[in-house]
Design a protein around this motif. Sequence first.
Motif, PDB file in Angstrom:
ATOM      1  N   GLN A   8       1.008  -1.295  -0.043  1.00 54.19           N
ATOM      2  CA  GLN A   8      -0.044   0.108  -0.166  1.00 54.19           C
ATOM      3  C   GLN A   8       0.824   1.121   0.021  1.00 54.19           C
ATOM      4  OE1 GLN A   8      -3.627   0.496  -0.082  1.00 54.19           O
ATOM      5  NE2 GLN A   8      -2.780   2.480  -0.684  1.00 54.19           N
ATOM      6  N   LEU A  11       1.966   1.839  -3.433  1.00 57.18           N
ATOM      7  CA  LEU A  11       1.085   2.456  -4.271  1.00 57.18           C
ATOM      8  C   LEU A  11       0.722   3.705  -4.046  1.00 57.18           C
ATOM      9  CD1 LEU A  11      -2.029  -0.149  -4.332  1.00 57.18           C
ATOM     10  CD2 LEU A  11      -0.490   0.417  -6.079  1.00 57.18           C
ATOM     11  N   THR A  12       0.976   4.262  -2.993  1.00 60.62           N
ATOM     12  CA  THR A  12       0.861   5.550  -2.402  1.00 60.62           C
ATOM     13  C   THR A  12       2.087   6.420  -2.830  1.00 60.62           C
ATOM     14  OG1 THR A  12      -0.355   5.022  -0.500  1.00 60.62           O
ATOM     15  CG2 THR A  12       0.455   7.121  -0.510  1.00 60.62           C
ATOM     16  N   ALA A  14       3.632   5.744  -5.602  1.00 62.85           N
ATOM     17  CA  ALA A  14       3.259   5.766  -7.174  1.00 62.85           C
ATOM     18  C   ALA A  14       2.175   6.942  -7.188  1.00 62.85           C
ATOM     19  CB  ALA A  14       2.893   4.353  -7.667  1.00 62.85           C
ATOM     20  N   GLU A  15       1.080   7.039  -6.719  1.00 63.55           N
ATOM     21  CA  GLU A  15       0.013   7.844  -6.760  1.00 63.55           C
ATOM     22  C   GLU A  15       0.493   9.354  -6.351  1.00 63.55           C
ATOM     23  OE1 GLU A  15      -2.975   6.134  -4.278  1.00 63.55           O
ATOM     24  OE2 GLU A  15      -3.256   4.517  -5.594  1.00 63.55           O
ATOM     25  N   CYS A  16       1.390   9.515  -5.443  1.00 68.28           N
ATOM     26  CA  CYS A  16       1.668  10.795  -4.984  1.00 68.28           C
ATOM     27  C   CYS A  16       2.777  11.379  -5.953  1.00 68.28           C
ATOM     28  CB  CYS A  16       2.269  10.980  -3.546  1.00 68.28           C
ATOM     29  SG  CYS A  16       0.517  10.412  -2.644  1.00 68.28           S
ATOM     30  N   ALA A  22       3.813  11.155  -0.380  1.00 67.34           N
ATOM     31  CA  ALA A  22       3.235   9.951   0.024  1.00 67.34           C
ATOM     32  C   ALA A  22       3.524   9.966   1.649  1.00 67.34           C
ATOM     33  CB  ALA A  22       4.088   8.719  -0.722  1.00 67.34           C
ATOM     34  N   GLN A  25       0.957  11.654   3.322  1.00 62.73           N
ATOM     35  CA  GLN A  25      -0.415  11.077   3.242  1.00 62.73           C
ATOM     36  C   GLN A  25      -0.765   9.907   4.317  1.00 62.73           C
ATOM     37  OE1 GLN A  25      -2.518  10.941  -0.588  1.00 62.73           O
ATOM     38  NE2 GLN A  25      -3.119   8.893  -0.413  1.00 62.73           N
ATOM     39  N   ARG A  63       7.433  -0.189 -11.682  1.00 61.19           N
ATOM     40  CA  ARG A  63       6.054  -0.090 -12.208  1.00 61.19           C
ATOM     41  C   ARG A  63       5.323  -1.391 -12.301  1.00 61.19           C
ATOM     42  NH1 ARG A  63       8.866   4.287 -14.864  1.00 61.19           N
ATOM     43  NH2 ARG A  63       9.867   2.650 -16.497  1.00 61.19           N
ATOM     44  N   VAL A  66       4.086  -2.175  -9.085  1.00 61.97           N
ATOM     45  CA  VAL A  66       2.848  -1.471  -8.603  1.00 61.97           C
ATOM     46  C   VAL A  66       1.512  -2.162  -9.299  1.00 61.97           C
ATOM     47  CG1 VAL A  66       1.628   0.771  -9.106  1.00 61.97           C
ATOM     48  CG2 VAL A  66       3.955   0.686  -8.218  1.00 61.97           C
ATOM     49  N   ARG A  70      -1.461  -3.573  -6.493  1.00 58.47           N
ATOM     50  CA  ARG A  70      -2.697  -3.114  -6.810  1.00 58.47           C
ATOM     51  C   ARG A  70      -3.883  -4.328  -6.890  1.00 58.47           C
ATOM     52  NH1 ARG A  70      -2.096   0.457 -10.484  1.00 58.47           N
ATOM     53  NH2 ARG A  70      -2.011   2.323  -9.172  1.00 58.47           N
TER      54      ARG A  70
END
Length: 280
Positions: A8, A11-12, A14-16, A22, A25, A63, A66, A70
């Motif tokens: 997780q 993923l955070t 990668a998203e941020c 990250a 968050q 990548r 990730v 997910r």
Amino acid sequence: MLDLYQLQQLLTVAECGTLSAAAQQLHLSQPALSRSMQRLEAELQVPLFLRQKNKLALNDNGRLAVEYARKLIEQSREMADRIQALDRSRRTISVGSCAPAPLWEIPPLLCELYPERTVSSELRENETLLQGLKDGAYQLIILPYPVQQAGIFCTRYREEHLFFSLPSAHPLAGRSTLRLADLNGETMLLRNHLGFWNQTTREMPDARFLVQEDFAFDELVKASDLPCFTSDLAIQRDGGIPGRVTIPIEDESANVTYYCLCKSADQSALKRIFRAFSAR
């Protein structure tokens, strides 16, 4: 063993896009998140990031990691949801109905027949009920039509027929039957929660419906001269109202046969309720 929390975190990141965002968050310090990502790299035995001064970016390994992270997190959530649903189904009988009337009888009967289990009930749309049965959200549902699908047991439950409830002085009070069109254009009292019966009211586009909660509806019906709907099941439960006449509605949409459904795998466990329906 991979740590889902670390996945997780990945993923955070990668998203941020940055470790600092990250970490904020995730409510972690940036050094703590950096060390966690280093442990994940050590577990996978490959680098996941391109490290430059004051910058961190996912490489091809990262990548791909990730994508898998997910999927694994989604599967873990699905696993938890299904296990929890199974546990609830063993302790709870959840009933969903397309209309109010079946809920007057079925939940109390289930409480009597299955005193060791909790019974819950709600009114929902037809499609939601069928999908909820398949997903395990309901153990028993009532629909206004039969369903023939693999894995679904379906049996006839009972009928319900709508009536107009009119004050005795109403011009149509002497009729033996009526159609929906006969009162189209009039002002009528209407219960708030009707389930699928709402579609019947749409066949009276010029009627003006004063929608009321159950308690207010009952009191207004007794005190007013406005027409309203009732049904044979409602009359059977509550009796007639002094000063009013009830006239059956001929339209096909005002008459329904209900069907009770469960998963085929649950049919044996729910046989007591189906026997009760047959004995009625």
